[in-house]
Structures are given as C-alpha cells and as structure tokens.
Design an enzyme around this catalytic site. Structure first.
Site, PDB file in Angstrom:
ATOM      1  N   ASP A 171      -6.201   1.788   2.210  1.00 20.37           N
ATOM      2  CA  ASP A 171      -4.967   1.682   1.436  1.00 20.37           C
ATOM      3  C   ASP A 171      -5.206   1.062   0.063  1.00 20.37           C
ATOM      4  O   ASP A 171      -4.708   1.549  -0.951  1.00 20.37           O
ATOM      5  CB  ASP A 171      -3.947   0.831   2.198  1.00 20.37           C
ATOM      6  CG  ASP A 171      -3.756   1.334   3.608  1.00 20.37           C
ATOM      7  OD1 ASP A 171      -4.221   2.450   3.892  1.00 20.37           O
ATOM      8  OD2 ASP A 171      -3.169   0.622   4.423  1.00 20.37           O
ATOM      9  N   ASP A 214     -11.407   4.416   8.884  1.00 16.95           N
ATOM     10  CA  ASP A 214     -11.957   3.521   7.833  1.00 16.95           C
ATOM     11  C   ASP A 214     -12.647   2.292   8.396  1.00 16.95           C
ATOM     12  O   ASP A 214     -13.794   1.999   8.044  1.00 16.95           O
ATOM     13  CB  ASP A 214     -10.897   3.155   6.778  1.00 16.95           C
ATOM     14  CG  ASP A 214      -9.637   2.485   7.302  1.00 16.95           C
ATOM     15  OD1 ASP A 214      -9.473   2.362   8.528  1.00 16.95           O
ATOM     16  OD2 ASP A 214      -8.806   2.063   6.460  1.00 16.95           O
ATOM     17  N   GLU A 265      -7.652   9.419  10.306  1.00 19.34           N
ATOM     18  CA  GLU A 265      -6.822   8.273  10.730  1.00 19.34           C
ATOM     19  C   GLU A 265      -7.626   7.322  11.611  1.00 19.34           C
ATOM     20  O   GLU A 265      -8.296   7.756  12.556  1.00 19.34           O
ATOM     21  CB  GLU A 265      -5.596   8.809  11.475  1.00 19.34           C
ATOM     22  CG  GLU A 265      -4.312   8.153  11.075  1.00 19.34           C
ATOM     23  CD  GLU A 265      -4.005   8.272   9.580  1.00 19.34           C
ATOM     24  OE1 GLU A 265      -4.340   7.334   8.838  1.00 19.34           O
ATOM     25  OE2 GLU A 265      -3.437   9.302   9.167  1.00 19.34           O
ATOM     26  N   HIS A 266      -7.541   6.047  11.283  1.00 19.81           N
ATOM     27  CA  HIS A 266      -8.258   4.990  12.010  1.00 19.81           C
ATOM     28  C   HIS A 266      -9.765   5.209  11.978  1.00 19.81           C
ATOM     29  O   HIS A 266     -10.479   4.827  12.905  1.00 19.81           O
ATOM     30  CB  HIS A 266      -7.753   4.862  13.457  1.00 19.81           C
ATOM     31  CG  HIS A 266      -6.376   4.279  13.544  1.00 19.81           C
ATOM     32  ND1 HIS A 266      -6.131   2.960  13.802  1.00 19.81           N
ATOM     33  CD2 HIS A 266      -5.151   4.848  13.361  1.00 19.81           C
ATOM     34  CE1 HIS A 266      -4.827   2.731  13.790  1.00 19.81           C
ATOM     35  NE2 HIS A 266      -4.203   3.873  13.522  1.00 19.81           N
ATOM     36  N   SER A 309       1.840   2.464   3.121  1.00 15.65           N
ATOM     37  CA  SER A 309       1.098   1.373   2.476  1.00 15.65           C
ATOM     38  C   SER A 309       1.865   0.591   1.425  1.00 15.65           C
ATOM     39  O   SER A 309       1.335   0.299   0.348  1.00 15.65           O
ATOM     40  CB  SER A 309      -0.179   1.909   1.826  1.00 15.65           C
ATOM     41  OG  SER A 309      -1.069   2.239   2.795  1.00 15.65           O
TER      42      SER A 309
HETATM   43  P1  NG1 Z   1      -0.989   1.639   7.333  1.00 13.79           P
HETATM   44  O1  NG1 Z   1      -0.493   2.977   7.623  1.00 13.79           O
HETATM   45  O2  NG1 Z   1      -0.769   1.235   5.917  1.00 13.79           O
HETATM   46  O3  NG1 Z   1      -0.557   0.623   8.272  1.00 13.79           O
HETATM   47  C1  NG1 Z   1      -3.403   1.155   8.458  1.00 13.79           C
HETATM   48  C2  NG1 Z   1      -4.566   0.431   7.775  1.00 13.79           C
HETATM   49  C3  NG1 Z   1      -5.557   1.426   7.162  1.00 13.79           C
HETATM   50  C4  NG1 Z   1      -5.983   2.469   8.182  1.00 13.79           C
HETATM   51  C5  NG1 Z   1      -4.732   3.108   8.813  1.00 13.79           C
HETATM   52  C6  NG1 Z   1      -5.051   4.112   9.898  1.00 13.79           C
HETATM   53  C7  NG1 Z   1      -3.654  -1.651   6.842  1.00 13.79           C
HETATM   54  C8  NG1 Z   1      -3.213  -2.382   5.627  1.00 13.79           C
HETATM   55  N1  NG1 Z   1      -4.075  -0.412   6.699  1.00 13.79           N
HETATM   56  O4  NG1 Z   1      -2.611   1.753   7.457  1.00 13.79           O
HETATM   57  O5  NG1 Z   1      -6.682   0.726   6.663  1.00 13.79           O
HETATM   58  O6  NG1 Z   1      -6.829   1.921   9.171  1.00 13.79           O
HETATM   59  O7  NG1 Z   1      -3.868   2.130   9.368  1.00 13.79           O
HETATM   60  O8  NG1 Z   1      -5.814   5.158   9.421  1.00 13.79           O
HETATM   61  O9  NG1 Z   1      -3.651  -2.198   7.924  1.00 13.79           O
END
Ligand code: NG1
Length: 484
Positions: A211, A72, A69-70, A166
C-alpha cells in the site's frame, strides 16, 4: 505559498493550479474539480484553526490491487494501481517541535504531540496514530529527531475507510510527505516506500509493503508490478479495451478489530508453512528461510515444483501446535511461542480447527504465479488481453475465497453480480473480510455495469442509501507535493 494566495488561485481556477490537479488524476476533469473544492475548504479550515500563512499542499493516493493478494508479506509481487481517491494535507511550519493536526470532518478529533525519539502511541484505533506512525518511521530512518521542525496540518481524505483501498497507507504517506516538505528534506521515493512500509508496524499490522509503495510510486495511466525485499517496480499497461470498476460491499474490514487478527493469523500460517516446507520438502543444507519466497527461490525448481511439494509434504487438516512441534522437532512450548508468531512479535494462539497451513501456502504460490503471468500477458502482445487477464482475476478470487478464506458472502455476491453483468474478471481486492471488489469491464460500459450491479447487489442488500458505492478508476499519480 501563502494560504490566501493559493486559495485565490484555486477559486479563480487558475490554469497553473488546475494543470497540477489534472496531471495527478490522469486528466479526469471531474476529479480535478472535486480536488479544487476540497482544497479550498481545507485551506479555509486551516486558516480558521491555525492562521493565514505560508503553507504547502501534499497529496497521497489510495490504491486498488488488481491481482496479487496477501503475497507482499510473503516476498512475492503484487499488481496495484494508485487511485484518484486520496488524502490531501495543507501544512504549515510551527515554531516548535510539536505536530498539530485537524481534519476537515470535525468528528475526527484533532490533536497534537511532541516530536521525540520514541513517540508514545495514542490508544488503539485513534486516527492520530497514522500521523505518529509516519513521524516515528522517519525518525527511525534518520536515527534522530534532532533538527526536525514541527508542523500544523489540516487533512481532507476521500478514500473510503476500512474498504481495502488503503486509506490508512494514503494517510501515513501524506503525513510523511508533509513532514518532509515542511522540513525541506527529501528521501528517494523507493527508500521512502521501505521506510513507510516498516512504520506500519507502529499500528500493530504485520503487513507487507504494497500500500505504501503504490501510494508513493504510482504512475498516472499505469499500474505497477511491485516486488519486495527490496522494493522494485515495473510499469504495466492495462488492456486498452477495459476499464476498472470498484464496488464497495459496505462490510467494514476494520483493521483496528477482527480483521487485524484474521490478517495477522494468515501471516503466521504462512510462517508455519515455510518452516514446515523447509524441514519436510526443502533442499538439504539450504539456509533457514525467513519467508515463503526464500523457500520458493532457494529450495524449489519453480511454481510447479513448489505446488507439488506443498501437495505432498503438508496435510489437508489444520495443524495443531503439537503437530507443528513434532514435524519441526521442537518442543510444544517453543512451537507455540516462537513459531506461531507474527513479525511484530504477537503470539497467535492455536485457532479452532488448527492452523490452515496447506491451503494458505497453495494460495500464495498460485497467486504469485498469477501475478507473473499477468505481467507477461499485459506487457506482451497477445490479442485477447482483457479476457485472459480477467480469467486470472477470477482464479485469484476463487483462491482467496477457498484457500486463503478471506472472502465473505457479500464479496462473493458482488463478484457474481460483476460476472453476471459481463465483466472480463471480478475479484475481491485488498486484505478481504469485507471492503471492495474490483472488476475488469469493457471500456465505456461503466454506467451500464453500475446500474446492473446496483440492481443485483445494492438493492437486495438494502444498500441503495449509499450514494458512494461504486467507483470507476483510472490509474492516478503517486504521492508528492502539489503546491508550495
Ligand atoms: P489493505 O487492503 O489496505 O488492508 C492489506 C495490507 C497489504 C496487503 C493486503 C493483502 C496493510 C496496511 N496492508 O491491505 O500490505 O498484504 O492486505 O494483499 O495492512
């Protein structure tokens, strides 16, 4: 295919169409049946809104992230799977260069816009921006809008909104697939994942590419380990003795609101971390990193060394702009305007208590190690994969909660409910600040877990009115054309 002919085939449960719906949904008959009904409805809406004519049907799934998580946007891997909740689009060509769209749910107001080199966005929070973002991403990739034909589309999505599954990426990717299909163009899926990840910046997120990548590259029956910069994937097999249960906390992680600021703040804290680590605990002569991964790869001996350097070089307390400026040897003005900055150029003001640099870096490095460990474990031949992977998921949650501070009371309560029901592992999934938790549970025990978690979380939180709170997911196929 002609819309009326496709509708007739769907109504007759023609084996050729059912086979397609089953194959993208890991052979789940109930999901395929639901998709059949959704498509009949979407085609009906299409014919009413536009005309009965030649159409294509495309699909892009949401995802659940199992671990990582976090990581990428810091250049480290993630391990998600595509899910059977998705965006379906029925699309037909238009004679001009206008994109018109409607949703099967009338409260999502339809609209239209002209394809041009730089497409002005709608107001912040407007769902049409996801279609614009996909269009703009493709135009930027091709370098021109010339020759791009307009289209009409009707969208049906069943990925829960603002829940960390997502829905937005599924939407953007589905829109891109529709534009490609109508224009008879193709883009290599890995390249498309890069293009779509970048296009997310259109909606003001400084996000990584998880995502969009999993929505495009997902494989039925498998989860993926995805590395970034550039995107690379490896198939990962889930423990055969386990199922995946996802539970919605019903706390909205609103990307158009506070969650966006909190998310972008984390990206800035990570930026401060690698700049400070490079300066204070880096290798002499190493080139300036552009993300935590660069610092890790070029200036440390691996995970233990990186964690040691974080412990010794950084302080526990929050960093003020003044502290950052002093440590980096730059002016306070420069630190405030050029360091505390998102990838999209948004300046983050010093938060109360300062920027939490040490904890954030510790989470990212330890989480990256957990992804590598998970991959080795799940694709290896050890005996107790479910227990061992579950433990890594539990550790990930603790790190998200304590070091990255992206959990909340409700997510913690759901995680506890999952553990109390006997899960192998439970954690929040996605960006956090609300949304969903993911649980690795013993195979075939879904109904039992759903009941226990309902009693432990949904009833006391007065949430039993929501029918759609818990989901058993098998890994689904990534995006593509279903019918044309
Ligand atoms: P979600 O859970 O879709 O908000 C967001 C980021 C990802 C990733 C995760 C944490 C977007 C579209 N996606 O996902 O790239 O960083 O948080 O792991 O902001």
């Amino acid at each position: 295919m002609n819309s009326a002919a496709l509708k007739a085939k769907l109504e007759a449960k023609d084996p050729s169409v059912m086979e397609v719906l089953l194959s993208v949904n890991a052979q789940a008959a109930d999901v395929a049946e639901e998709a059949r009904q959704r498509l009949i409805n979407a085609i009906t809406v299409y014919e009413k809104t536009f005309a009965s004519e030649e159409v294509v049907v495309v699909r892009a799934p949401g995802r659940v992230n199992l671990i990582g998580e976090h990581t990428d946007y810091n250049g480290f891997p993630v391990m998600p799977m595509a899910i059977s909740r998705d965006m379906l689009i029925v699309a037909g060509a238009s004679k001009d260069n206008v994109i018109s769209f409607a949703n099967v749910i009338p409260s999502f107001q339809g609209g239209s816009f002209t394809i041009e080199r730089n497409i002005p966005p709608y107001q912040g929070g407007d769902w049409g921006n996801y279609i614009k973002s996909a269009t703009q991403g493709l135009i930027d990739f091709w370098g021109t809008e010339e020759g791009l034909q307009g289209l009409k589309m009707v969208i049906d999505g069943n990925v829960p909104l603002a829940s960390g599954l997502s829905s937005s990426a599924a939407f953007t990717v589905a829109a891109a697939e529709a534009i490609l299909a109508i224009n008879g163009r193709t883009i290599d899926p890995v390249v498309l994942a890069e293009v779509m990840a970048k296009s997310d910046h259109y909606v003001g997120m400084a996000s990584g590419g998880m995502d969009q990548s999993i929505s495009i590259l997902g494989q039925a029956g498998k989860c993926l380990k995805i590395d970034f910069y550039p995107i690379r994937t490896k198939l990962v097999t889930l423990p055969k003795e386990a199922d995946i249960l996802v539970c919605h906390s019903r706390v909205k992680a609103a990307k158009a609101g506070n969650a966006r600021v909190a998310y972008n703040m984390r990206t800035v804290e990570c930026r401060i971390a690698y700049m400070l680590l490079h300066k204070l605990a880096g290798k002499a002569g190493a080139k300036e990193p552009t993300m935590l991964y660069d610092w890790f790869a070029n200036e440390t001996e691996g995970f233990d060394d990186a964690l040691n350097k974080i412990e010794t070089a950084l302080v526990d307390e929050g960093y003020t702009v003044k502290m950052i400026a002093e440590a980096l040897g730059v002016s306070e003005e420069y630190a405030a305007k050029e360091v505390c900055l998102t990838k999209t150029g948004e300046v983050m003001p010093e938060p109360q208590g300062g920027f939490q640099v040490k904890k954030r870096a510790r989470h990212v490095i330890s989480e990256a190690r957990r992804v590598e460990d998970s991959m080795a474990l799940l694709n290896g031949d050890s005996e107790n994969k479910a227990e061992a992977f579950g433990l890594l998921m539990d550790q990930s949650h603790a790190s998200c909660r304590d070091d990255y501070e992206i959990s909340c009371e409700e997510l913690n309560a759901l995680v506890e409910a999952g553990k109390a029901a006997g899960s192998y592992g439970s954690r929040l999934t996605g960006a956090g600040f609300g949304g969903c938790t993911v649980h690795l549970i013993p195979k075939g025990k879904g109904p039992e877990f759903i009941k226990k978690i309902h009693e432990a979380y949904y009833l006391p939180h007065d949430l039993d009115g929501y029918a759609d709170n818990q989901y058993l997911f098998a890994p689904a196929q990534g995006a593509g054309v279903l019918f044309k």
